[in-house]
Write an enzyme that holds these catalytic residues in place. Sequence first.
Site, mmCIF file in Angstrom:
data_model
loop_
_atom_site.group_PDB
_atom_site.id
_atom_site.type_symbol
_atom_site.label_atom_id
_atom_site.label_comp_id
_atom_site.label_asym_id
_atom_site.label_seq_id
_atom_site.Cartn_x
_atom_site.Cartn_y
_atom_site.Cartn_z
ATOM 1 N N VAL A 1 37.681 76.395 50.768
ATOM 2 C CA VAL A 1 38.088 76.987 49.498
ATOM 3 C C VAL A 1 36.898 77.742 48.920
ATOM 4 O O VAL A 1 35.795 77.202 48.834
ATOM 5 C CB VAL A 1 38.514 75.858 48.528
ATOM 6 C CG1 VAL A 1 38.898 76.430 47.177
ATOM 7 C CG2 VAL A 1 39.670 75.059 49.126
ATOM 8 N N CYS A 2 37.112 78.977 48.518
ATOM 9 C CA CYS A 2 36.017 79.785 47.959
ATOM 10 C C CYS A 2 35.557 79.214 46.616
ATOM 11 O O CYS A 2 36.358 79.021 45.703
ATOM 12 C CB CYS A 2 36.470 81.217 47.756
ATOM 13 S SG CYS A 2 35.287 82.180 46.797
ATOM 14 N N VAL A 3 34.269 78.968 46.496
ATOM 15 C CA VAL A 3 33.734 78.319 45.298
ATOM 16 C C VAL A 3 33.918 79.167 44.039
ATOM 17 O O VAL A 3 34.321 78.655 42.989
ATOM 18 C CB VAL A 3 32.249 77.902 45.503
ATOM 19 C CG1 VAL A 3 31.355 79.094 45.773
ATOM 20 C CG2 VAL A 3 31.731 77.138 44.305
ATOM 21 N N ALA B 1 37.531 79.258 43.113
ATOM 22 C CA ALA B 1 37.971 77.914 42.744
ATOM 23 C C ALA B 1 37.523 77.535 41.328
ATOM 24 O O ALA B 1 38.319 77.036 40.536
ATOM 25 C CB ALA B 1 37.446 76.896 43.750
#
Lengths: 130, 119
Positions: free
Chosen positions: B77-79, B82
């Site tokens: 998941v892209c920080v 997110a």
Amino acid sequence: MEEEWDEDGPEVVKRFMYVNRKAPYGTVYALEMLEKVLIAAAFEQDVHVVFMDDGVYQLKKEQETKGVNMKNFSPTFRALEGYDVEKLYVEKESLEARGLTVEDLVVPVEVLSSDDLKSLMSKQEVILTA
Amino acid sequence: MKFGILVNEGPFQHQASDSAYLFTKAALEKGHEIYRVFFYYDGVNNANKLSEPQADDRDLVKLWSALAEEHKVDLVVCVAAALRRGIKDDILAPGFRISGLGQLIESGIVADRQITFGD
């Protein structure tokens, strides 16, 4: 990042193309696409950025975004050069259909016909669109 | 073949994450390798374990987790995407991890084909 680059740069350089097709505001696609472009540059890949359809509006000069309560991120396109992202393309037909010329854009771009863009796309190894 | 998958949409607004899930599952069943599934834009909502679809709806969050457990698929998941959407480690469903956009670029470099699901 798990892979380590040696001093000569990355082991693998692929042709990455980012295709921007959406207007800069109204949806989040354009803003987050720009973040993605900056990261690919950090990985020293061969980055190509395309603006077509309503995506050409992302480059329009004099964006005034206070009224829609959004940050104007168009100045970031001028910073791309500093990340060695210099291959910017705009589709001619999209520009013309919206009554725009290169004079209306915040950065210098290469204007390509739909056919030329098609041929450039066919040479890419990774294409990311939004 | 080695595939990289990019999911750009959330599990309820759009069919893209269903298509990505079904593609990933089918590719694995055919013996292909999934190098990584990367979640960007509203796609990060696929990792939210607080999500509770109605009983007669498919539960994509659970389906991704099950796929990760069964096939050791790397779900990233892209920080940045997110954090914007309130997806943090403590609400991450099993099998997902949060990392940077560099993981997507690396996937594009390593995979034979990088496939985008979303608008």
